[in-house]
Design a protein around this motif. Structure first.
Motif, PDB file in Angstrom:
ATOM      1  N   ARG A   1       0.840  -1.195   0.000  1.00 24.84           N
ATOM      2  CA  ARG A   1       0.000   0.000   0.000  1.00 24.84           C
ATOM      3  C   ARG A   1       0.880   1.252   0.000  1.00 24.84           C
ATOM      4  NH1 ARG A   1      -0.133   2.176   5.245  1.00 24.84           N
ATOM      5  NH2 ARG A   1       0.899   0.847   6.788  1.00 24.84           N
ATOM      6  N   TRP A   2       0.349   2.345  -0.564  1.00 26.23           N
ATOM      7  CA  TRP A   2       1.000   3.635  -0.448  1.00 26.23           C
ATOM      8  C   TRP A   2       0.716   4.206   0.933  1.00 26.23           C
ATOM      9  CZ3 TRP A   2       4.358   5.456  -3.882  1.00 26.23           C
ATOM     10  CH2 TRP A   2       4.287   5.047  -5.221  1.00 26.23           C
ATOM     11  N   PHE A   3       1.715   4.772   1.554  1.00 30.71           N
ATOM     12  CA  PHE A   3       1.460   5.466   2.800  1.00 30.71           C
ATOM     13  C   PHE A   3       2.453   6.619   2.927  1.00 30.71           C
ATOM     14  CE2 PHE A   3       4.939   2.801   3.890  1.00 30.71           C
ATOM     15  CZ  PHE A   3       5.553   3.297   5.020  1.00 30.71           C
ATOM     16  N   ASP A   4       2.044   7.649   3.639  1.00 29.26           N
ATOM     17  CA  ASP A   4       2.883   8.830   3.828  1.00 29.26           C
ATOM     18  C   ASP A   4       3.728   8.667   5.081  1.00 29.26           C
ATOM     19  OD1 ASP A   4       1.900  10.063   1.581  1.00 29.26           O
ATOM     20  OD2 ASP A   4       0.341  11.172   2.657  1.00 29.26           O
ATOM     21  N   VAL A   5       5.032   8.809   4.908  1.00 31.34           N
ATOM     22  CA  VAL A   5       5.956   8.773   6.031  1.00 31.34           C
ATOM     23  C   VAL A   5       6.254  10.213   6.417  1.00 31.34           C
ATOM     24  CG1 VAL A   5       8.190   7.996   6.883  1.00 31.34           C
ATOM     25  CG2 VAL A   5       6.972   6.626   5.190  1.00 31.34           C
ATOM     26  N   HIS A   6       5.827  10.600   7.604  1.00 33.26           N
ATOM     27  CA  HIS A   6       5.976  11.973   8.058  1.00 33.26           C
ATOM     28  C   HIS A   6       7.208  12.112   8.945  1.00 33.26           C
ATOM     29  CE1 HIS A   6       2.030  12.824   6.479  1.00 33.26           C
ATOM     30  NE2 HIS A   6       1.482  11.895   7.249  1.00 33.26           N
ATOM     31  N   GLY A   7       8.061  13.048   8.589  1.00 32.92           N
ATOM     32  CA  GLY A   7       9.185  13.400   9.430  1.00 32.92           C
ATOM     33  C   GLY A   7       9.052  14.829   9.901  1.00 32.92           C
TER      34      GLY A   7
ATOM     35  N   SER B   1       6.063   9.850   0.169  1.00 31.36           N
ATOM     36  CA  SER B   1       5.032   8.860  -0.102  1.00 31.36           C
ATOM     37  C   SER B   1       5.718   7.576  -0.557  1.00 31.36           C
ATOM     38  CB  SER B   1       4.074   9.370  -1.189  1.00 31.36           C
ATOM     39  OG  SER B   1       3.020   8.456  -1.396  1.00 31.36           O
ATOM     40  N   ILE B   2       5.554   6.527   0.222  1.00 26.79           N
ATOM     41  CA  ILE B   2       6.268   5.266  -0.011  1.00 26.79           C
ATOM     42  C   ILE B   2       5.278   4.158  -0.312  1.00 26.79           C
ATOM     43  CG2 ILE B   2       7.870   3.580   0.980  1.00 26.79           C
ATOM     44  CD1 ILE B   2       9.154   6.282   0.686  1.00 26.79           C
ATOM     45  N   LEU B   3       5.566   3.357  -1.331  1.00 23.19           N
ATOM     46  CA  LEU B   3       4.774   2.148  -1.557  1.00 23.19           C
ATOM     47  C   LEU B   3       5.363   1.068  -0.667  1.00 23.19           C
ATOM     48  CD1 LEU B   3       2.663   0.403  -2.757  1.00 23.19           C
ATOM     49  CD2 LEU B   3       4.020   0.155  -4.831  1.00 23.19           C
ATOM     50  N   ASP B   4       4.620   0.739   0.374  1.00 27.55           N
ATOM     51  CA  ASP B   4       5.053  -0.240   1.369  1.00 27.55           C
ATOM     52  C   ASP B   4       4.789  -1.627   0.815  1.00 27.55           C
ATOM     53  OD1 ASP B   4       5.787  -1.522   3.647  1.00 27.55           O
ATOM     54  OD2 ASP B   4       4.043  -0.914   4.815  1.00 27.55           O
ATOM     55  N   THR B   5       5.788  -2.239   0.221  1.00 29.65           N
ATOM     56  CA  THR B   5       5.609  -3.544  -0.421  1.00 29.65           C
ATOM     57  C   THR B   5       5.895  -4.669   0.551  1.00 29.65           C
ATOM     58  OG1 THR B   5       7.894  -3.663  -1.181  1.00 29.65           O
ATOM     59  CG2 THR B   5       6.322  -2.586  -2.637  1.00 29.65           C
TER      60      THR B   5
ATOM     61  N   GLU C   1      -1.296  -1.233  -6.490  1.00 29.94           N
ATOM     62  CA  GLU C   1      -0.971   0.100  -5.999  1.00 29.94           C
ATOM     63  C   GLU C   1      -0.251   0.962  -7.031  1.00 29.94           C
ATOM     64  OE1 GLU C   1      -1.857   1.463  -2.712  1.00 29.94           O
ATOM     65  OE2 GLU C   1      -3.219  -0.107  -3.392  1.00 29.94           O
ATOM     66  N   VAL C   2       0.645   0.382  -7.829  1.00 30.21           N
ATOM     67  CA  VAL C   2       1.323   1.200  -8.839  1.00 30.21           C
ATOM     68  C   VAL C   2       0.383   1.553  -9.979  1.00 30.21           C
ATOM     69  CG1 VAL C   2       3.609   0.314  -8.287  1.00 30.21           C
ATOM     70  CG2 VAL C   2       2.270  -0.805 -10.090  1.00 30.21           C
ATOM     71  N   ARG C   3      -0.669   0.771 -10.161  1.00 26.01           N
ATOM     72  CA  ARG C   3      -1.691   1.151 -11.152  1.00 26.01           C
ATOM     73  C   ARG C   3      -2.532   2.305 -10.615  1.00 26.01           C
ATOM     74  NH1 ARG C   3      -2.554  -4.868 -11.692  1.00 26.01           N
ATOM     75  NH2 ARG C   3      -1.433  -5.489 -13.597  1.00 26.01           N
ATOM     76  N   ARG C   4      -2.684   2.366  -9.304  1.00 24.59           N
ATOM     77  CA  ARG C   4      -3.496   3.420  -8.690  1.00 24.59           C
ATOM     78  C   ARG C   4      -2.762   4.749  -8.667  1.00 24.59           C
ATOM     79  NH1 ARG C   4      -4.433   5.509  -3.643  1.00 24.59           N
ATOM     80  NH2 ARG C   4      -2.920   4.160  -2.606  1.00 24.59           N
ATOM     81  N   LYS C   5      -1.471   4.735  -8.405  1.00 19.22           N
ATOM     82  CA  LYS C   5      -0.684   5.972  -8.344  1.00 19.22           C
ATOM     83  C   LYS C   5       0.690   5.733  -8.951  1.00 19.22           C
ATOM     84  CE  LYS C   5       0.770   7.741  -4.320  1.00 19.22           C
ATOM     85  NZ  LYS C   5       0.760   8.526  -3.055  1.00 19.22           N
ATOM     86  N   ALA C   6       1.090   6.630  -9.843  1.00 19.07           N
ATOM     87  CA  ALA C   6       2.356   6.449 -10.556  1.00 19.07           C
ATOM     88  C   ALA C   6       3.541   6.750  -9.648  1.00 19.07           C
ATOM     89  CB  ALA C   6       2.409   7.363 -11.773  1.00 19.07           C
TER      90      ALA C   6
END
Length: 431
Positions: free
Chosen positions: A89-95, A101-105, A130-135
């Protein structure tokens, strides 16, 4: 919509809007060049977003460790015992300084199924969905340095299918970077790559030779696949080891070549994602490069506005543009987005926004009024040199931490050089 760490830059947006309004009065072909620079500024400052990165690799390859290493903080859980990541899934890693935005495979060829994994999904199914959903903006293929020749053919098959899925869904083939992780564990193990000056030269060279061999082998493996050959940007060995104590302080930092990896990513990302990456990773070279690009673009814009043949019409837009430049550089450095930093900088430089700036701009406008035509050229050169000098001083002050006196010296030296060699400065600024 901007995320929690992503700025909206409303003041800068308004400044750019007003600059665009003045462009109708700027003669071609200069107006076309200015519009290109403004488009550049829009992409970097107003259209910025989190970079979209896909990290592909089997369990233990170091995906979570790489994320932590880029941020320099513990933002992703590292799976020491079993597969940590569930459905891709794509998820946002906040620092503290931004978001990626990382695709957590799910780990390719994982030895255990994560608790949250969908029984109907294979790791590849979830990744492709997920890569089909967001490039993605870039693919990073992670392999342990010690496992480069350990049956990674199946991993490369998966990678080729990901590239194909992205092309079918989005009409593009994302750049691919091969990353050999855990290079710190190569022989001789007690030789530290992250402290090269403190190592015995012969042993350091031996370890670097092993890293080069790993890189060469991984490069050959990837290039053996026709579907991946054209997208491969580079292969790089790194160390991502960071360890924290229970109180959150860093116990050990053995990161190696993470700055170089960030620079490679920076070159491959679209403009919209570059500023966030430079801020998040705190790589000085990236921050300096971005700030220089902003300075040159804004200087060219101010030069164009300064040749508008209307006395004093450009005073407020040019001043606003220069302040916006200071704010942009301060934000790249890690400062909060507000105009307090710009006011602090101007005060430290001994400049007063309401007096010194206005007087200087009024004098410049008077030159245009008294000497029409030729005066506009002088006015444009002054505006260009002054803006370039402000950018140089701001880079020193916010990025390198120089004193106010040193920043003033940078300002004066840069302005003098630009005014003494206008052709060279203008050519450099147009790049």
């Amino acid at each position: 919509m901007a995320g929690p760490n992503e700025p909206t830059f409303p003041e800068i947006a308004e400044t750019i809007r007003r600059l665009e309004e003045l462009l109708d009065r700027v003669p071609d072909p200069l107006a076309r060049e200015i519009r290109q620079k403004i488009a550049h500024l829009r992409a970097l400052l107003l259209e910025q977003r989190s970079p979209n990165l896909v990290l592909v690799g089997r369990r233990g390859a170091g995906k979570s460790s790489l994320i932590n290493a880029l941020f320099g903080a513990r933002v992703a859980e590292v799976g020491h015992v079993k597969a940590q990541t569930g459905r891709g899934r794509w998820f946002d890693v906040h620092g503290e300084l931004g978001t990626l935005s990382i695709l957590d495979t799910r780990g390719i060829q994982e030895g255990s199924r994560p608790e949250e994994a969908d029984e109907a999904d294979t790791p590849l199914d979830s990744i492709l969905a997920e890569v089909r959903r967001k490039a993605p903006d870039a693919l990073l293929f992670l392999v342990k340095a010690s496992e480069v020749d350990a049956a990674i053919d199946a991993d490369l098959d998966v990678l080729a299918q990901i590239v194909s899925a992205v092309e079918q869904a989005h009409g593009l083939r994302p750049p691919l970077i091969g990353v050999a992780t855990h290079c710190d564990l190569l022989e001789p193990k007690r030789t530290d790559l992250h402290h090269p000056d403190a190592q015995e030269p012969t042993e350091l060279q031996e370890k670097l030779h092993h890293v080069e061999a790993v890189e060469r082998q991984l490069r050959e493996k990837i290039r053996s696949r026709e579907a991946l050959r054209g997208e491969l940007v580079t292969v790089m060995g790194v160390s991502t080891y960071l360890s924290w104590r229970s109180d959150g302080t860093v116990r050990s930092d053995e990161r190696w070549r993470l700055g170089e990896l960030a620079q490679v990513l920076f070159r491959e990302l679209p403009e919209q994602g570059r500023l966030v990456l430079a801020r998040v990773t705190r790589v000085r070279a990236l921050q300096e490069e971005l700030a220089t690009v902003l300075s040159r673009a804004m200087a060219t814009v101010c030069m164009g506005i300064a040749v508008v043949p209307i006395p004093v019409a450009d005073i407020v837009p040019i001043t606003s543009a220069q302040v916006s430049l200071i704010v942009g550089i301060a934000w790249i450095s890690g400062r909060q987005l507000d105009f307090t930093a710009a006011r602090e900088f101007l005060t430290a430089m001994g400049l007063n926004l309401g007096a010194a700036f206005a007087l200087r701009e009024a004098a410049r406008a008077l030159v245009k009024f008294v000497f029409p035509g030729g005066g506009s050229v002088v006015s444009g050169a002054v505006a260009f040199a002054g803006t370039l000098a402000i950018g140089a001083a701001a880079r020193g002050y916010f990025l390198r931490g120089v004193s106010a006196d040193e920043a003033r010296s940078l300002f004066q030296a840069t302005r003098a050089s630009a005014e003494a060699n206008p052709d060279d400065s203008l050519a450099e600024g147009g790049r």
